[in-house]
Design a protein around this motif. Structure first.
Motif, PDB file in Angstrom:
ATOM      1  N   UNK A 274       0.870  -1.185   0.000  1.00 42.82           N
ATOM      2  CA  UNK A 274       0.000   0.000   0.000  1.00 42.82           C
ATOM      3  C   UNK A 274       0.901   1.228   0.000  1.00 42.82           C
ATOM      4  N   UNK A 275       0.396   2.337  -0.516  1.00 41.20           N
ATOM      5  CA  UNK A 275       1.221   3.552  -0.635  1.00 41.20           C
ATOM      6  C   UNK A 275       0.638   4.664   0.245  1.00 41.20           C
ATOM      7  N   UNK A 276       1.451   5.121   1.190  1.00 43.63           N
ATOM      8  CA  UNK A 276       1.025   6.216   2.073  1.00 43.63           C
ATOM      9  C   UNK A 276       1.938   7.415   1.827  1.00 43.63           C
ATOM     10  N   UNK A 277       1.318   8.580   1.632  1.00 44.83           N
ATOM     11  CA  UNK A 277       2.101   9.802   1.401  1.00 44.83           C
ATOM     12  C   UNK A 277       1.949  10.746   2.594  1.00 44.83           C
ATOM     13  N   UNK A 278       3.056  11.332   2.996  1.00 40.46           N
ATOM     14  CA  UNK A 278       3.024  12.349   4.057  1.00 40.46           C
ATOM     15  C   UNK A 278       2.638  13.680   3.414  1.00 40.46           C
ATOM     16  N   UNK A 279       1.671  14.371   4.009  1.00 39.85           N
ATOM     17  CA  UNK A 279       1.230  15.655   3.446  1.00 39.85           C
ATOM     18  C   UNK A 279       2.245  16.737   3.839  1.00 39.85           C
TER      19      UNK A 279
ATOM     20  N   UNK B 156       4.704   6.641  13.252  1.00 39.32           N
ATOM     21  CA  UNK B 156       3.751   6.013  12.332  1.00 39.32           C
ATOM     22  C   UNK B 156       4.454   5.605  11.031  1.00 39.32           C
ATOM     23  N   UNK B 157       5.310   6.479  10.541  1.00 35.86           N
ATOM     24  CA  UNK B 157       6.049   6.170   9.304  1.00 35.86           C
ATOM     25  C   UNK B 157       6.918   4.925   9.503  1.00 35.86           C
TER      26      UNK B 157
ATOM     27  N   UNK C  82      -1.038  10.820   5.119  1.00 32.87           N
ATOM     28  CA  UNK C  82      -0.779  10.892   6.566  1.00 32.87           C
ATOM     29  C   UNK C  82      -0.553  12.340   6.970  1.00 32.87           C
ATOM     30  N   UNK C  83      -1.199  12.743   8.093  1.00 27.48           N
ATOM     31  CA  UNK C  83      -1.051  14.117   8.598  1.00 27.48           C
ATOM     32  C   UNK C  83      -1.336  14.133  10.092  1.00 27.48           C
ATOM     33  N   UNK C  84      -0.921  15.192  10.780  1.00 22.31           N
ATOM     34  CA  UNK C  84      -1.355  15.329  12.176  1.00 22.31           C
ATOM     35  C   UNK C  84      -2.862  15.578  12.206  1.00 22.31           C
TER      36      UNK C  84
END
Lengths: 105, 487
Positions: free
Chosen positions: B261-266, B285-286, B401-403
């Motif tokens: 799966x691909x998660x991007x940090x904003x 989390x990363x 992903x974000x706060x």
């Protein structure tokens, strides 16, 4: 013609606030107006940063879902009894009429 | 046994009831005892549904004794945010305006919970008309954070998160207009999902901003959040904006493989300015995601920085229209006046608190002749730009992903005199509502006695990927329960 306004700070008069209060159907005592103006200006001057975005020719987005009209079959429904619906009313007479202050002389 | 029941999660309570290890009555009485113990400390519930909950429990016990079927929430006490209508039980919106209002009907989400035999144990405290980020503007007094009674629980669903974390209920039904599920879930350390706009019917949810409001679940585990969504989601003829999408078995997505799966940090939301503990939560989390084989990248959405002004201009405009209905005639705060206009202006001035009055007035200003183009129309065009950029961002990732917020739970009274400072606590949460996408908030750490949480956002109607990722991360972090620390 660009849509962006000048970068001047927004100003608002006490009379404008009184007019907005009336449009909002809110009683605002005169002694509260200065504090209200201070909050208004702090917020509006922060919000006006949206002027930086180039929106010429952009379609407004009033809603997150691109919905077309939704049609339903017509029919009589009674989701609640009249007495239940009137239990929260200001004043109801014996014939289930809601009483309000006089509207016409 | 009975005195411990309030510590158990929804799944376990339901299983125990079905196995006849305990009665529904015992479960409810245990939670009512817990409410008596902690409610004076946290003020999470505006109304405690004592008699109604006992009656529901007894009815379920009788049906179980007769061998009749019961629903998937039998034996599970649930708190309902007090902005969601409950038939016969007052629904106040945390406002003097509706302090005595008793709805003659259930919200669709509430009706579905009742049909599933969920037991409504109380109506949860809320910022007045859901306008707030700390549950301090409630007419019924502020709700306090169960972990630290000097801190706020977040808002506007502060009572929902606090009641859940304190063990007053096993699930909570809440509502999110600009972070009102995710931010209190983050401040109190539980799971909160803002579903895709349209996923859950808004019928019976008392409107603040109709194109942003979305009912959603809160729970103490990811899978229980998914289970509650399965109950409340789906098309509803009473809400023409509810989406005609199938209700999925989201609970089965929990625990599914997340490899590749691909998660991007904003990028715009994860800057060096973040407090170290919030940045630390993102980093942790990363690490967990990478160790699980998830591909991590960074994505830039430049217009995301404008989410707060866009959000407030449009929501205040919608609020000024939605709250025009409160005139005290058919329902609402009663007052005396000699003429109709005075009745309207006085009942509204007396019935609404300061924050609500100001938002109505700013919204009226933004919609008024001569200002409409510069404010409301401009903001709706800007909303389109953000939405387009997010759609583009999701071309290269499955989740972002974000706060949740730029801080942990702050102190009571810290921001009440500065509306702008309060609004800026929503700086990372409003975006999901501006775009209409789902967001899942969950705790990943603890810092100086308070939870640290993050959020994952996904494309519209892809709650599944959030549950897959969230349930995996949940297994890798060690978040205590409130009662673990007390012991």
């Amino acid at each position: 013609m660009p849509e962006t306004r000048s970068s001047e700070r927004i100003e608002i008069s006490l009379q404008q606030l009184r007019d907005i209060a009336f449009l909002s159907r809110l009683e605002v005592p005169d002694e509260s107006l200065e504090e209200l103006r201070s909050d208004f200006l702090a917020l509006l001057n922060h919000f006006k940063q949206i002027d930086e975005l180039p929106t010429d020719g952009v379609e407004p987005m009033a809603h997150p879902l691109e919905l077309s009209n939704v049609f339903l079959q017509e029919g009589v429904r009674c989701p609640a009894e009249p007495d239940e619906l009137l239990q929260n009313a200001l004043e109801v007479d014996s014939e289930r009429r809601v009483i309000v202050p006089r509207v016409v002389e | 046994m009975a005195e411990l029941l309030w510590k158990y999660g929804a799944e376990k309570l339901h299983a125990m009831v079905m196995n006849r290890e305990v009665s529904c009555r015992e479960v409810v009485e245990s939670h009512l005892d817990r409410i008596r113990e902690v409610e004076p400390l946290i003020n999470a519930l505006i109304t405690i549904c004592h008699a109604e909950a006992i009656a529901q429990a007894d009815d379920q016990d009788k049906r179980l004794a007769r061998g009749e079927a019961v629903g998937p929430l039998a034996g599970v006490p649930i708190s309902i945010k007090d902005i969601i209508s409950t038939e016969g039980v007052r629904t106040t919106c945390g406002s003097k305006m509706l302090a005595e209002y008793i709805p003659p009907y259930d919200a669709t989400a509430v009706r579905r919970i009742k049909e599933a035999d969920g037991i409504i144990i109380g109506k949860a405290n809320v910022d007045e008309f859901a306008m707030g980020s700390s549950t301090e503007t409630s007419h019924f007094g502020p709700c306090l954070n169960p972990w630290d009674h000097r801190a706020v629980p977040g808002g506007s669903s502060g009572g929902s998160a606090a009641s859940l974390v304190a063990g007053e209920c096993a699930l909570a039904l809440a509502e999110d207009t600009g972070g009102s599920i995710r931010q209190p879930a983050a401040f109190c350390g539980c799971i909160g999902l803002k579903p895709t706009y349209g996923r859950v019917s808004r019928y019976g949810n008392i409107s603040y901003a109709s194109s942003f409001d979305q009912i959603g679940p809160m729970a103490r585990s990811v899978v229980e959040t998914a289970l509650l969504l399965e109950i409340i989601a789906g098309r509803d003829l009473f809400d023409s904006t509810s989406a005609d999408r199938p209700v999925e078995k989201w609970s089965e997505a929990c625990g599914q493989d997340v490899k590749r799966l691909r998660v991007a940090i904003l990028k715009e939301y994860v800057s060096e300015d973040l407090p170290p503990e919030i940045k630390g939560g993102i980093n942790k989390t990363v690490d967990i995601l990478q160790n699980a084989g998830v591909e991590i990248s960074t994505v830039s959405v430049p217009t995301a920085s404008y989410a707060v002004p866009i959000y407030y201009v449009i929501t205040m405009s919608e609020a000024s229209s939605n709250l025009a209905r409160y005139d005290s005639i058919l329902y609402g705060h009663k007052t005396d006046a000699d003429d109709l206009i005075s009745l309207f202006t006085r009942c509204r001035a007396e019935g609404f608190g300061k924050v609500v009055r100001e938002r109505i007035m700013i919204g009226t200003y933004a919609l008024s002749a001569g200002f409409y183009d510069d404010w409301y129309l401009k903001a709706t065009k800007a909303r389109r730009l953000v939405s387009n950029e997010f759609a583009q961002a999701f071309q290269s990732c499955d989740a972002i992903l974000a706060p949740v917020a730029p801080c942990k739970a702050f102190k009571l009274g810290e921001k009440t005199d500065d509306p702008l400072a309060m609004y800026l606590t929503d700086v990372y949460s409003t975006i999901a509502n501006v775009v209409g996408i789902p967001g899942l908030a969950f705790p990943v750490d603890f810092h100086e006695g308070l939870p640290v949480s993050v959020q994952l956002m996904a494309q519209p109607f892809n709650e599944t990927v959030l549950f897959r990722l969230g349930s995996m991360i949940e297994q890798e972090v060690d978040i205590p329960r409130l009662w673990d620390l007390a012991e």
